[in-house]
Design a protein around this motif. Structure first.
Motif, short mmCIF file in Angstrom:
data_model
loop_
_atom_site.label_atom_id
_atom_site.label_comp_id
_atom_site.label_asym_id
_atom_site.label_seq_id
_atom_site.Cartn_x
_atom_site.Cartn_y
_atom_site.Cartn_z
N PRO A 48 0.97 -1.33 -0.16
CA PRO A 48 0.09 -0.14 0.08
C PRO A 48 0.88 1.29 0.07
CG PRO A 48 0.03 -0.93 2.32
CD PRO A 48 0.59 -2.09 1.19
N GLU A 49 0.33 2.32 -0.75
CA GLU A 49 0.95 3.58 -0.92
C GLU A 49 -0.13 4.64 -0.50
OE1 GLU A 49 4.07 4.43 -0.64
OE2 GLU A 49 5.05 2.33 -0.70
N LEU A 50 0.18 5.72 0.13
CA LEU A 50 -0.95 6.49 0.38
C LEU A 50 -0.18 8.05 0.32
CD1 LEU A 50 -3.61 6.87 2.19
CD2 LEU A 50 -2.13 7.71 4.14
N GLY A 59 -5.76 9.19 -1.04
CA GLY A 59 -5.79 8.37 -1.95
C GLY A 59 -4.67 7.18 -1.54
N LEU A 60 -5.18 5.85 -1.93
CA LEU A 60 -4.53 5.01 -1.62
C LEU A 60 -4.28 3.68 -2.52
CD1 LEU A 60 -3.29 3.12 0.89
CD2 LEU A 60 -5.31 2.14 1.52
N ALA A 61 -3.28 3.41 -3.04
CA ALA A 61 -2.85 2.53 -3.98
C ALA A 61 -2.49 1.24 -3.52
CB ALA A 61 -2.08 3.08 -5.12
N ARG A 86 -5.48 -1.88 -7.32
CA ARG A 86 -6.69 -1.32 -6.79
C ARG A 86 -6.46 0.11 -6.45
NH1 ARG A 86 -11.20 -3.39 -7.80
NH2 ARG A 86 -12.19 -2.83 -5.72
N TYR A 87 -7.46 1.26 -6.34
CA TYR A 87 -7.18 2.59 -5.78
C TYR A 87 -8.52 2.83 -4.86
CZ TYR A 87 -7.38 7.73 -5.43
OH TYR A 87 -7.28 8.94 -5.11
N ALA A 88 -8.01 3.26 -3.86
CA ALA A 88 -9.26 3.71 -2.76
C ALA A 88 -9.13 5.01 -2.36
CB ALA A 88 -9.18 2.88 -1.56
N GLU A 89 -10.29 5.87 -2.15
CA GLU A 89 -10.41 7.08 -1.97
C GLU A 89 -10.93 7.54 -0.65
OE1 GLU A 89 -9.44 10.16 -5.07
OE2 GLU A 89 -11.50 10.55 -4.73
N LEU A 90 -10.59 8.37 0.14
CA LEU A 90 -11.33 9.04 1.61
C LEU A 90 -11.50 10.33 1.28
CD1 LEU A 90 -12.55 8.16 4.23
CD2 LEU A 90 -10.36 8.50 5.25
N LEU A 91 -12.85 10.52 1.48
CA LEU A 91 -12.97 12.18 0.88
C LEU A 91 -12.98 12.90 2.70
CD1 LEU A 91 -15.99 11.98 -1.64
CD2 LEU A 91 -13.63 12.07 -1.90
N VAL A 116 1.65 6.53 -5.73
CA VAL A 116 0.39 7.35 -6.03
C VAL A 116 0.65 8.89 -5.77
CG1 VAL A 116 -0.48 6.84 -3.83
CG2 VAL A 116 -2.00 7.69 -5.73
N ALA A 117 0.42 9.81 -6.64
CA ALA A 117 0.54 11.20 -6.36
C ALA A 117 -0.72 11.95 -6.99
CB ALA A 117 1.84 11.72 -7.03
N PHE A 118 -0.65 13.18 -6.52
CA PHE A 118 -1.77 13.84 -7.20
C PHE A 118 -1.31 15.14 -8.09
CE2 PHE A 118 -4.12 11.80 -3.62
CZ PHE A 118 -5.16 11.39 -4.05
N GLU A 119 -1.95 15.32 -9.29
CA GLU A 119 -1.75 16.55 -9.97
C GLU A 119 -2.34 17.71 -9.27
OE1 GLU A 119 -0.07 16.35 -12.52
OE2 GLU A 119 -0.35 14.75 -13.81
N ALA A 120 -2.41 19.03 -9.60
CA ALA A 120 -2.46 20.03 -8.80
C ALA A 120 -3.97 20.33 -8.82
CB ALA A 120 -1.93 21.32 -9.52
N ASP A 121 -4.72 19.74 -9.72
CA ASP A 121 -6.02 19.92 -9.85
C ASP A 121 -6.80 18.59 -9.09
OD1 ASP A 121 -5.62 17.71 -11.53
OD2 ASP A 121 -6.65 18.68 -13.26
N GLY A 122 -6.04 17.67 -8.43
CA GLY A 122 -6.54 16.69 -7.57
C GLY A 122 -6.74 15.37 -8.32
N THR A 123 -6.19 15.40 -9.71
CA THR A 123 -6.37 13.83 -10.27
C THR A 123 -5.29 12.89 -9.61
OG1 THR A 123 -6.95 15.15 -12.29
CG2 THR A 123 -6.28 13.03 -12.46
#
Length: 368
Positions: A48-50, A59-61, A86-91, A116-123
C-alpha cells in the motif's frame, strides 16, 4: 487452622494486608486519538502507498494479495501472473472509502512496486510496471511480464494509461550493457509538483532480471516531464541500483531519490540518497551499508527545506532517521545528522514512513 504456641506471638497474615491495599478496579484505558476503519475486504492490500491531494482527499494504491495465473506466454513456454491494481479514496469529512479497480498488471513473480501522487487539480495518478509481454522473436529473452514505466491517470470514464519509458536506451549512458534491454519501470516512485513538474524514478533491469547480469548491472533512472512529454536519464547505472525507490521534490524544484542497492557482493550495497540537478549532475550519499528488507521514505520539511530520510537498519533491527539542513551539501557525510529511533534490543522499524505536520512542523516516523 492456625496453632499458637505458648510464649510466641502470631504474625499477621502479610497477604491479607497486601490484598486489602490493592484497589479492585482497573484504571480506565487512555482515550485513543486514532480511528480505524476497513478500506476494502477480499484479500487485498499488498504494497500500500498513501498520498494526500491538495484538497485533503486521501488516496491509497495497492495490489491484490494473490495473483491470477495468465496464459499470455503459453506459446513461448513461459508463465506469468496478473495482480489486480486497486485504488481507494477517502473524502474529507467522511469515514467511508470508495474503491476502484485500475488494471491487472502482468508480472513475473510478485509485484515490483506502485506509487500514487496527485496533480495540482486533484487528479490521482498511479505509477507502476505496465505493458503486455514482448515475446520472441520481438525480444531475445524469455522474460514474460510487464516491461514499461507507466502511469494510470483517472479519467471521467475510467483510468487512462500513459507510457513514460519503454526501453533502456531512452536513458542512454553510452555503455552498451546499460543501454540494452526493454524491461524498465520496476519500483517506481512518483512526485508531481504544483507547477506541473513531474518526476518518475524507476529501476531498469534490461532483459528482465532473468540472468545475473541484469540484476548486478541494473540502473536507477529518472524520467522528467518536460514540454508535454517525458525525458529519461540515468542516475546510478551499471551497479545494481534502484530497489524500493522513494522520491520527493526538494528546494529548487529538483528531485531527491532514496533507494537501495542490494547486490550482495557489490561495493555499493546499501541505502543511497541522490539529488539530480537541472543539468543532469548527480550528488549522492550512502546513509546505510547493509541489506534491505523493504524501502526507505523521504520527505522535505515544508517550512525549513530540511531533507528527511527514514529507513530500517537490518544490522541492528531498528529504524533510523537522517536529517540534512542544506541539500546543497548532500554528498558531504558530515552534513547529515543520523538519529537512531528504536530500541536495539528488539526487532522494530520495518516499513518506515516519515512525514511532517504542515501546521506545527513536527516530524513523525511511523513503522512496524
Amino acid at each position: 487452622a492456625l496453632l499458637a504456641l505458648p510464649g510466641c506471638e502470631v504474625d499477621p497474615d502479610p497477604f491479607a494486608v497486601t490484598d486489602a491495599a490493592v484497589p479492585r478496579r482497573r484504571p480506565a484505558p487512555p482515550r485513543s486519538r486514532w480511528t480505524a476503519g476497513l478500506v476494502e475486504p477480499g484479500n487485498v492490500g499488498r504494497q500500500p502507498e498513501l498520498a494526500r491531494a491538495p484538497d485533503g482527499t486521501l488516496g491509497l494504491a495497492y495490489f491484490a494479495v494473490e495473483g491470477e495465473p495468465d496464459d499470455s506466454c503459453a506459446e513461448s513456454g513461459g508463465s506469468a501472473v496478473r495482480y489486480g491494481l486497486r485504488y481507494a479514496e477517502l473524502l474529507p469529512g467522511t469515514d467511508a472509502w470508495v474503491t476502484q479497480g485500475v488494471a491487472d498488471g502482468l508480472t513475473l513473480g510478485q509485484p515490483v512496486g506502485v506509487d500514487v501522487a496527485f496533480e495540482a487539480d486533484g487528479t490521482p495518478v498511479l505509477a507502476t510496471l505496465t505493458g503486455e509481454p514482448l515475446l520472441p522473436p520481438a525480444v531475445i529473452s524469455a522474460y514474460c511480464g510487464g516491461h514499461d514505466a507507466g502511469l494510470y491517470r483517472r479519467l471521467p470514464n475510467g483510468w487512462g494509461l500513459e507510457t513514460v519509458v519503454q526501453s533502456s536506451g531512452e536513458a542512454a549512458t553510452g555503455d552498451a550493457a546499460s543501454d540494452f534491454g526493454d524491461v524498465v519501470g520496476q519500483w517506481p516512485a512518483l512526485a508531481l509538483g504544483p507547477d506541473g513538474a513531474g518526476f518518475l524514478a524507476y529501476k531498469d533491469v534490461h532483459s528482465g532480471s532473468i540472468q545475473r547480469d541484469d540484476r548486478i548491472r541494473a540502473d536507477l533512472e529518472l524520467a522528467e516531464r518536460a514540454g508535454g512529454g517525458w525525458r529519461a536519464t540515468a542516475v546510478d547505472w551499471g551497479k545494481g541500483a534502484g530497489d524500493f525507490n522513494a522520491i520527493a521534490i526538494g528546494p529548487g524544484g529538483r528531485p531527491i531519490i532514496a533507494y537501495h542497492n542490494d547486490v550482495e557482493d557489490g561495493a555499493e550495497r546499501g541505502l543511497w540518497v541522490a539529488r539530480v540537478a537541472a543539468d543532469g549532475a548527480v550528488a549522492r550519499a550512502r546513509l546505510y551499508e547493509g541489506a534491505a528488507t523493504d524501502g526507505p521514505s523521504v520527505a522535505v520539511h515544508p517550512q525549513t527545506g530540511e531533507l528527511l530520510v527514514a529507513w530500517y537498519d537490518a544490522n541492528e533491527g531498528r529504524p533510523y532517521l537522517g536529517r540534512l539542513e542544506d541539500v546543497g551539501r548532500l554528498a558531504s557525510g558530515d552534513a547529515w545528522a543520523i538519529e537512531a529511533i528504536g530500541d536495539p534490543r528488539f526487532d522494530e522499524g520495518y516499513h518506515p514512513r516519515v512525514a511532517v505536520d504542515p501546521n506545527q512542523g513536527y516530524v513523525g516516523v511511523a513503522y512496524y
